[in-house]
Each structure stands twice: as structure tokens, then as C-alpha cells.
Design an enzyme around this catalytic site. Structure first.
Site, PDB file in Angstrom:
ATOM      1  CG  ASP A 286      17.552  11.911 -11.597  1.00 14.94           C
ATOM      2  OD1 ASP A 286      17.662  10.842 -12.229  1.00 14.94           O
ATOM      3  OD2 ASP A 286      17.253  12.990 -12.146  1.00 14.94           O
TER       4      ASP A 286
ATOM      5  CG  HIS B  23      -2.238   0.646   0.985  1.00 17.52           C
ATOM      6  ND1 HIS B  23      -2.716   1.654   1.782  1.00 17.52           N
ATOM      7  CD2 HIS B  23      -3.166   0.456   0.017  1.00 17.52           C
ATOM      8  CE1 HIS B  23      -3.881   2.055   1.338  1.00 17.52           C
ATOM      9  NE2 HIS B  23      -4.184   1.346   0.273  1.00 17.52           N
TER      10      HIS B  23
ATOM     11  CE  LYS C  57      -2.068   4.633  -1.732  1.00 20.11           C
ATOM     12  NZ  LYS C  57      -2.345   4.189  -0.371  1.00 20.11           N
TER      13      LYS C  57
END
Length: 362
Positions: free
Chosen positions: A316, A309, A311
Site C-alpha cells: 500500500d 538478489h 528481498k
């Protein structure tokens, strides 16, 4: 004849040892054991070891109806890839259809559904395919409908005939979730493609900065909220800025505009890695598998009963995006979501460590 067939028509099957399967995950176990099936079947001790490992890895997966069907499909796919001839592959594909049908009916019966025989269409009437009502969708199959639950593997049976109208409304709603509102069209990134982390720092500290978001020594922490065109443009700008790497760890990814940004980065020779929730990655409109198949962008999924779950994304190694925001049209245009974009070194270090750990685990 079988001996001659194997001698002249089939290549030498690879051998396998217990050490090779000791720590193998589900996909690795399938890819290693299918080509060596004859050796496993003829070696009782090896068969016991492989079977024990298979029980362990399958036992760690979700046992919902939909995920069980996908697990069985993965097994058949691995077996098909190990086949030498098309005849064997076709036989396996038909066997998969038979087994899947039997499993679907078993789940339906266990759920208390009545299985009615299919009526054969009248040759003189137009042929109409009706839903069999044997499909199951786990709660949270779409991030727009995600409902946290204390019950593992909760399933929702297909709507009854009394609820067909509600089903049609729900289907229409799901289709609308993928539409881009007119006012959102033409959204563009604030930072040019491949501009690099210095351009990101300049943008967020000069054009977008403020007393609460600019820290010492050029560090910043910017908060954004959705739905908002400017928030999305700031988000997509960070992806566009990538020069070397993008590591993505997100529950759901179905927004094609975001997928396009990753494709453009891949075309700039940016190295991209994606981690998705396993059930979300198998859902309608999911982008991860398509990005791998069509553009060579690798992705991995969890194989657990819970959700992957997270996110977040790291660009870079210098910019972190993190928050509640799924990479979907629903999260972008409808849901109340948030992200923080920052270059704070300690945050980058911890999130990169977590990504690398998940990537090695999955």
C-alpha cells in the site's frame, strides 16, 4: 501453391521497423520479430539490425547450460505462438526437442562427460527410465543451497554413479525443505485481511512496539528473525493488510502459504506486481509463473548474468518489508534469516523508486 496458400489461408503478417526493436528486451524482441519473420529475412538491412539487437540481449543473459536451454525454449515458444496452423506448431515442438537434445549433449561433452548409448528396454521386463546425467543445476538453484561465488555461471554436473547415494539424500533433503513442521501448522496472521496501513501501524506500535522500535509521529522499525512462528505471522500480517497495492521484489518465492496470501489479496482487487530472479523463477516449486497463469498476477525477471538478489516488498505504499528472508519454506523453517518491517517515509520512497526502476528495466 505457396502463393495461393499464403493468399487464402494466412492472415497478413504485421510489419516491423528498426525503431520498434531498437530498445526491445529479449521477450519483446521475440514477440515483435517472430510474426514478421518473412519481412526480416527478405530485408538484409533490417535482418542485420535485428540480429545485432538479438546478440546484445542474448549476450546480457547467463550462458550457463540450464539458462541456455531456457533461452532456446523461449525462442521456440515465441515462434510457436506466431504459427498459424497446428502442423507448424507440432513441427516446431519436435524441432525444439531435437535442438535441445543436441545442445544438452554438447554441454555434457564440453564438461568431459561420456555419453553412453541408451539401452533399449527388454519387452518382457518392466520399463524403467534412468537419468541420462545431462542435467545441470547452477549453484544457488535453490535458495536453501545458495552459495555466493566469484565465478559466473558456475555449474554442477549431475552426480556420478559413485555418488548416487548422496544424490538420493540430497533429493530427500529438497523434498523435506517443502514440508511444514507440525509445530508450525496453524500459523495465522495477527492483522485481518484488507485492514489497511492504519491497522498495521496500530499493531506494530501498540501490540508489538517497544522503546527501540517506536519512533516519533507514529513511525516504527521492527526487527524479526527466523525461524520463528511469530516472525512469520508478523510478516504475513503485513501482506494480509493490503488494500490497494503489493510490490514484491524477491530472489526466490516457493512458499505456498505466502502465495496464498497474494492470491487472497488479488481476490480483494489488490494490484500486485512481482519481480523474481530469472533462474529462480524457472526452478522447481517456483510460484511466480503459476500466480500469473492462474490468477493474473504479473511478474517480471531479470535477464542478467548476475542474481536479482533483492528481498523486499512494499504494501500500500505505506509499509516496507526488507531483509535476508527469501519467501521459501527453507528460509522460513530452517535458515537463520531476518527482516525489518517499517513505515519510515524515506525508506519507503527509496525502495519504491528502486522497484519502479527494476520493473521498467525488466
Amino acid at each position: 501453391m505457396n502463393v495461393l496458400y499464403e493468399l487464402f489461408c494466412m492472415g497478413t503478417a504485421p510489419s516491423i521497423s528498426e525503431s520498434e526493436i531498437k530498445n526491445a528486451n529479449f521477450q519483446q524482441l521475440l514477440s515483435k520479430t517472430m510474426p514478421s519473420a518473412k519481412q526480416i529475412i527478405n530485408d538484409d538491412h533490417l535482418k542485420q539490425s535485428v540480429t545485432a539487437r538479438m546478440k546484445t540481449v542474448v549476450g546480457s543473459k547467463s550462458h550457463s547450460a540450464s539458462n541456455t536451454i531456457r533461452t532456446v525454449a523461449s525462442m521456440f515458444d515465441a515462434a510457436s505462438q506466431a504459427c498459424e496452423f497446428d502442423r507448424e506448431r507440432c513441427m516446431l515442438e519436435w524441432l525444439q526437442t531435437c535442438v535441445t537434445t543436441a545442445v544438452e549433449m554438447a554441454f555434457a561433452e564440453a564438461n568431459g562427460e561420456t555419453i553412453k548409448p541408451q539401452k533399449q528396454p527388454d519387452p518382457e521386463e518392466p520399463f524403467v527410465v534412468e537419468e541420462r546425467g545431462l542435467r545441470y543445476d547452477r549453484i544457488g538453484a535453490s535458495d536453501d543451497e545458495y552459495v555466493p561465488s566469484g565465478e559466473e555461471d558456475a555449474v554442477v554436473p549431475a552426480a556420478s554413479s559413485k555418488k548416487k547415494q548422496n544424490g538420493r539424500k540430497k533429493k530427500k533433503k529438497e523434498e523435506e525443505d517443502q514440508l511444514v513442521p507440525e509445530e508450525a501448522k496453524g500459523a495465522s496472521a495477527f492483522i485481518s485481511q484488507g485492514a489497511g496501513s492504519k491497522a498495521v501501524v496500530k499493531y506494530f506500535t501498540q501490540q508489538q512496539g517497544g522503546p527501540s522500535s517506536i519512533l516519533k509521529d507514529g513511525y516504527y522499525a521492527r526487527s524479526y528473525f527466523f525461524p520463528s512462528k511469530d516472525s512469520f505471522n508478523s510478516f504475513i500480517s503485513v501482506l494480509n493488510s493490503a488494500k490497494k497495492t503489493i510490490d514484491v521484489c524477491v530472489f526466490a518465492m516457493t512458499d505456498d502459504d505466502v502465495a496464498d496470501a497474494l492470491i487472497n489479496a488479488k481476490n480483494r482487487n489488490v494490484t500486485i506486481r512481482i519481480i523474481n530472479d530469472n533462474q529462480q523463477a524457472a526452478g522447481k516449486g517456483a510460484d511466480a509463473a503459476r500466480l500469473q497463469a492462474d490468477h493474473g498476477i504479473p511478474y517480471k525477471t531479470d535477464n542478467t548474468t548476475g542474481y536479482m538478489h533483492n528481498k523486499f516488498a512494499i504494501v500500500d505504499g505505506a509499509t516496507l518489508i526488507n531483509g535476508s528472508f527469501n519467501w521459501s519454506k527453507g528460509a522460513r523453517f530452517k535458515n537463520r534469516e531476518n527482516i525489518i518491517i517499517t513505515n519510515i517515509p524515506e525508506c519507503l520512497k527509496e525502495f519504491q523508486k528502486q522497484f519502479d526502476s527494476l520493473w521498467a528495466e525488466f
